[in-house]
Enzyme design. Structure first.
Site, PDB file in Angstrom:
ATOM      1  N   HIS A  37       0.845  -1.192   0.000  1.00  0.00           N
ATOM      2  CA  HIS A  37       0.000   0.000   0.000  1.00  0.00           C
ATOM      3  C   HIS A  37       0.885   1.248   0.000  1.00  0.00           C
ATOM      4  CE1 HIS A  37       0.915  -0.589   4.289  1.00  0.00           C
ATOM      5  NE2 HIS A  37       0.866   0.737   4.355  1.00  0.00           N
ATOM      6  N   HIS A 121       5.442   6.150  -1.304  1.00  0.00           N
ATOM      7  CA  HIS A 121       6.198   4.925  -1.578  1.00  0.00           C
ATOM      8  C   HIS A 121       5.374   3.713  -1.181  1.00  0.00           C
ATOM      9  CE1 HIS A 121       6.798   5.447   2.730  1.00  0.00           C
ATOM     10  NE2 HIS A 121       7.006   4.136   2.768  1.00  0.00           N
TER      11      HIS A 121
END
Length: 177
Positions: A37, A121
């Site tokens: 995620h 990220h």
């Protein structure tokens, strides 16, 4: 208490690309597919009434769906080996704008504003002192890229800690329009 965070779930094709690169470092704890995620905001532990307010606030956010691509890899450094490896995404400004909207919504609920710098990220591995060298992985995956893929919802997750690490339960899925 509920341990919460808000995140973007990468599409299945992006998760497959990431799973294909997740190898080659002894002792690394590679994320599984369900853990992949982009964290928009870590919330931490809150009582149920606050969790309910958070869910309502997230559902009120208005933001368009957008496309992101994978863009290289890196590591968060603390110590000789670092503590995590990540895959970057681009364009970052699109995700940063959504992060700000999420943060503002949570501040209106009464949470403190995000205090850390935001770097979009996807964590791919957690490292410890026993992990092997990461330089080969970083060099081999430096050019990691993917085609643009659509992100069309934000999810409020509850994080559960167990003996095998964390697992994430989606609580509310909020569409991006």
């Amino acid at each position: 208490m509920h341990r919460l965070f808000v995140a973007l779930r990468p599409p299945a094709a992006m998760r497959r690309i990431l799973l294909d690169i997740m190898h080659g470092i002894d002792g690394a704890r590679w994320q599984d597919e369900d853990q992949l995620h982009i964290t928009l905001r870590y919330i931490g532990e809150v009582e149920r009434p606050v969790a309910e307010d958070i869910a309502v606030a997230l559902q009120a956010i208005r933001a368009p769906a957008f496309d992101l691509s994978l863009s290289g890899v890196g590591r968060f450094d603390t110590g000789a080996r670092g503590r995590a490896l990540w895959a970057g995404v681009a364009p970052q400004d699109t995700v940063a704008a959504l992060h700000r909207k999420v943060d503002h919504a949570l501040v209106r609920v009464g949470l403190p504003p995000e205090g850390r710098a935001f770097l979009p990220h996807i964590t791919v591995a957690r490292l410890n002192r026993g992990s092997g060298p990461v330089e080969g992985f970083l060099a081999a995956q430096a050019a990691l890229r993917s085609p643009p893929m659509r992100f069309d919802h934000v999810t409020l997750y509850e994080s559960h800690l167990g003996s095998d690490g964390a697992w994430y339960e989606p609580i509310v899925r909020c569409p991006l329009r």
